[in-house]
Motif scaffolding. Structure first.
Motif, mmCIF file in Angstrom:
data_model
loop_
_atom_site.group_PDB
_atom_site.id
_atom_site.type_symbol
_atom_site.label_atom_id
_atom_site.label_comp_id
_atom_site.label_asym_id
_atom_site.label_seq_id
_atom_site.Cartn_x
_atom_site.Cartn_y
_atom_site.Cartn_z
ATOM 1 N N TRP A 66 0.910 -1.132 -0.060
ATOM 2 C CA TRP A 66 -0.019 0.064 0.087
ATOM 3 C C TRP A 66 0.754 1.232 -0.110
ATOM 4 O O TRP A 66 0.288 2.369 -0.021
ATOM 5 N N VAL A 67 2.138 0.996 -0.024
ATOM 6 C CA VAL A 67 3.124 2.207 0.046
ATOM 7 C C VAL A 67 3.119 3.152 -1.150
ATOM 8 O O VAL A 67 3.069 2.435 -2.206
ATOM 9 N N VAL A 68 2.991 4.378 -1.257
ATOM 10 C CA VAL A 68 3.235 4.941 -2.194
ATOM 11 C C VAL A 68 4.795 5.675 -2.281
ATOM 12 O O VAL A 68 5.026 6.360 -1.637
ATOM 13 N N ASN A 69 5.465 4.999 -3.227
ATOM 14 C CA ASN A 69 6.862 5.098 -3.230
ATOM 15 C C ASN A 69 7.463 5.833 -4.272
ATOM 16 O O ASN A 69 7.500 5.560 -5.387
ATOM 17 N N LYS A 70 8.006 7.109 -3.776
ATOM 18 C CA LYS A 70 8.435 8.222 -4.800
ATOM 19 C C LYS A 70 9.972 8.223 -4.397
ATOM 20 O O LYS A 70 10.579 9.141 -4.998
ATOM 21 N N TYR A 71 10.572 7.456 -3.729
ATOM 22 C CA TYR A 71 11.912 7.424 -3.283
ATOM 23 C C TYR A 71 12.983 7.322 -4.491
ATOM 24 O O TYR A 71 13.836 8.094 -4.650
ATOM 25 N N PRO A 72 12.593 6.351 -5.615
ATOM 26 C CA PRO A 72 13.699 6.321 -6.659
ATOM 27 C C PRO A 72 13.794 7.594 -7.532
ATOM 28 O O PRO A 72 14.517 7.937 -7.813
ATOM 29 N N GLU A 73 12.442 7.991 -7.556
ATOM 30 C CA GLU A 73 12.326 9.259 -8.577
ATOM 31 C C GLU A 73 12.916 10.456 -7.728
ATOM 32 O O GLU A 73 13.562 11.450 -8.378
ATOM 33 N N ALA A 74 12.829 10.572 -6.353
ATOM 34 C CA ALA A 74 13.164 11.612 -5.638
ATOM 35 C C ALA A 74 14.585 11.599 -5.559
ATOM 36 O O ALA A 74 15.620 12.616 -5.762
ATOM 37 N N LEU A 75 15.419 10.341 -5.725
ATOM 38 C CA LEU A 75 16.845 10.357 -5.718
ATOM 39 C C LEU A 75 17.219 10.790 -7.029
ATOM 40 O O LEU A 75 18.526 11.633 -7.159
ATOM 41 N N ARG A 76 16.499 10.324 -8.050
ATOM 42 C CA ARG A 76 17.158 10.967 -9.484
ATOM 43 C C ARG A 76 16.913 12.254 -9.612
ATOM 44 O O ARG A 76 17.777 12.942 -10.230
ATOM 45 N N ALA A 77 16.023 13.062 -8.930
ATOM 46 C CA ALA A 77 15.759 14.262 -9.236
ATOM 47 C C ALA A 77 16.699 15.141 -8.415
ATOM 48 O O ALA A 77 17.108 16.236 -8.798
ATOM 49 N N ASP A 78 17.053 14.686 -7.172
ATOM 50 C CA ASP A 78 17.834 15.395 -6.186
ATOM 51 C C ASP A 78 19.426 15.409 -6.700
ATOM 52 O O ASP A 78 20.242 16.285 -6.445
ATOM 53 N N GLY A 79 19.660 14.098 -6.935
ATOM 54 C CA GLY A 79 21.218 13.709 -7.057
ATOM 55 C C GLY A 79 21.408 12.864 -8.436
ATOM 56 O O GLY A 79 22.573 12.731 -8.818
ATOM 57 N N GLY A 80 20.501 12.719 -9.475
ATOM 58 C CA GLY A 80 20.980 11.952 -10.555
ATOM 59 C C GLY A 80 21.331 10.564 -10.236
ATOM 60 O O GLY A 80 21.939 9.967 -11.330
ATOM 61 N N LYS A 81 21.025 9.928 -9.015
ATOM 62 C CA LYS A 81 21.502 8.752 -8.884
ATOM 63 C C LYS A 81 20.269 7.726 -8.694
ATOM 64 O O LYS A 81 19.236 8.101 -8.315
ATOM 65 N N SER A 82 20.583 6.334 -8.780
ATOM 66 C CA SER A 82 19.713 5.189 -8.641
ATOM 67 C C SER A 82 19.855 4.829 -7.269
ATOM 68 O O SER A 82 20.542 4.986 -6.407
ATOM 69 N N MET A 83 18.937 3.857 -6.827
ATOM 70 C CA MET A 83 18.837 3.306 -5.536
ATOM 71 C C MET A 83 20.152 2.289 -5.414
ATOM 72 O O MET A 83 20.671 2.201 -4.548
ATOM 73 N N ASP A 84 20.690 1.807 -6.338
ATOM 74 C CA ASP A 84 21.731 1.050 -6.554
ATOM 75 C C ASP A 84 22.951 1.673 -6.071
ATOM 76 O O ASP A 84 24.314 1.040 -6.034
ATOM 77 N N GLU A 85 23.021 3.003 -6.362
ATOM 78 C CA GLU A 85 24.119 3.994 -6.331
ATOM 79 C C GLU A 85 24.404 4.628 -4.867
ATOM 80 O O GLU A 85 25.296 5.413 -4.812
ATOM 81 N N VAL A 86 23.480 4.455 -4.073
ATOM 82 C CA VAL A 86 23.500 5.224 -2.801
ATOM 83 C C VAL A 86 23.386 4.348 -1.611
ATOM 84 O O VAL A 86 23.271 2.860 -1.734
ATOM 85 N N SER A 87 23.846 4.498 -0.564
ATOM 86 C CA SER A 87 23.708 3.828 0.714
ATOM 87 C C SER A 87 22.193 3.095 1.324
ATOM 88 O O SER A 87 21.356 4.192 0.662
ATOM 89 N N TRP A 88 22.257 2.275 1.920
ATOM 90 C CA TRP A 88 20.992 1.657 2.197
ATOM 91 C C TRP A 88 20.068 2.740 2.914
ATOM 92 O O TRP A 88 18.917 2.813 3.011
ATOM 93 N N GLY A 89 20.658 3.696 3.720
ATOM 94 C CA GLY A 89 19.969 4.535 4.564
ATOM 95 C C GLY A 89 19.990 6.120 3.920
ATOM 96 O O GLY A 89 19.583 6.939 4.586
ATOM 97 N N GLN A 90 20.522 6.235 2.939
ATOM 98 C CA GLN A 90 20.342 7.389 1.985
ATOM 99 C C GLN A 90 19.058 8.230 2.086
ATOM 100 O O GLN A 90 18.235 7.524 1.545
ATOM 101 N N ARG A 91 19.197 9.435 2.619
ATOM 102 C CA ARG A 91 17.726 10.297 2.558
ATOM 103 C C ARG A 91 18.037 11.297 1.468
ATOM 104 O O ARG A 91 19.040 11.710 1.071
ATOM 105 N N VAL A 92 16.776 11.713 0.944
ATOM 106 C CA VAL A 92 16.629 12.824 0.017
ATOM 107 C C VAL A 92 16.646 14.167 0.788
ATOM 108 O O VAL A 92 15.541 14.298 1.401
ATOM 109 N N ARG A 93 17.501 15.018 0.521
ATOM 110 C CA ARG A 93 17.475 16.316 1.325
ATOM 111 C C ARG A 93 16.836 17.213 0.316
ATOM 112 O O ARG A 93 17.557 18.134 -0.017
ATOM 113 N N SER A 94 15.636 17.257 0.076
ATOM 114 C CA SER A 94 14.950 18.285 -0.614
ATOM 115 C C SER A 94 13.740 18.745 -0.277
ATOM 116 O O SER A 94 12.613 17.756 -0.079
#
Length: 245
Positions: free
Chosen positions: A190-218
């Motif tokens: 039931w989760v609305v998951n926009k984390y992958p899109e937020a990562l790309r928009a904020d830093g141009g990276k995918s989930m595979d390119e960041v640490s497990w606990g990386q947060r989006v600071r936007s």
């Protein structure tokens, strides 16, 4: 008409017990009264984290069996950690829940100024004003309310995990944190998951390119979650609750 307070007993019971118990014993020149008293205790009570007083509070706030949407709109305030959705979008979800599903809607949250302000904004913006208990519950009362709810909508926050503990599904709103790490583990569907899109928009990276606990600071990351996506999850969930097992 009295609410239960402790162990399921009403307040008048505890007022009457001393009078009843004091009748036993010797009387003036008329012998004595012997009483044998037994106390029945529910064996599972010690394993239940929700006290009767909290259950009574929840039943008073949410009487009957009407489907209930609970919204806990705010996450804890931290520096550069934006996890809250807009009040205007929450208000649109409130109206959809009422008009499409005939649900009652309850707002919950802590006593902070931010939470109270967001609650007031939702109340003002929604065509169907929800019941607002923001800043008016303790943790045990909140847990009891969550147990009576049909579904909780919440960002990355403590109430999402509390609802999971009592078996209430959670529509989690996740954009700045990874729901696979911090989301409600029984409600990933039931989760609305926009984390992958937020990562790309904020830093141009995918989930595979960041640490497990990386947060989006936007500050704009939560805006990636649309009302249409949230109500679609709600519609699907409500459909599943009406299907026979």
């Amino acid at each position: 008409g009295e609410p239960p307070t402790t162990k399921g007993y009403t307040p008048s019971v505890f007022a009457l017990l001393p009078k009843f118990l004091e009748r036993a014993g010797p009387t003036a020149g008329e012998g004595s009264i012997t009483g044998i008293y037994a106390v029945l205790v529910d064996g599972d009570d010690l394993n239940d984290p929700i006290p009767d007083a909290a259950r009574a509070f929840a039943q008073q706030q949410l009487p009957g069996e009407q489907a209930t949407l609970i919204i806990s709109p705010c996450s804890s305030a931290r520096v550069r950690n934006w996890r809250n959705w807009s009040a205007q979008r929450y208000a649109q979800v409130v109206d959809h829940a009422v008009e499409r599903h005939g649900m009652r809607v309850l707002l919950t949250g802590g006593p902070t100024t931010l939470e109270r302000e967001v609650g007031a904004q939702i109340m003002q913006l929604a065509r169907h004003a929800p019941h607002n208990l923001i800043g008016q519950t303790n943790l045990k009362q909140l847990l009891a309310l969550l147990q009576r709810g049909t579904v909780l909508i919440s960002p990355d926050s403590g109430p999402a995990h509390m609802a999971t503990c009592v078996g209430t599904p959670v529509i989690g709103l996740y954009s700045t944190s990874n729901p696979l790490r911090t989301g409600p583990y029984l409600s990933q569907r039931w989760v609305v998951n926009k984390y992958p899109e937020a990562l790309r928009a904020d830093g141009g990276k995918s989930m595979d390119e960041v640490s497990w606990g990386q947060r989006v600071r936007s500050a704009d990351a939560m805006d990636l979650i649309t009302v249409a996506e949230v109500v679609a999850k709600l519609d699907e969930l409500m459909l599943t609750t009406m299907m026979p097992e």
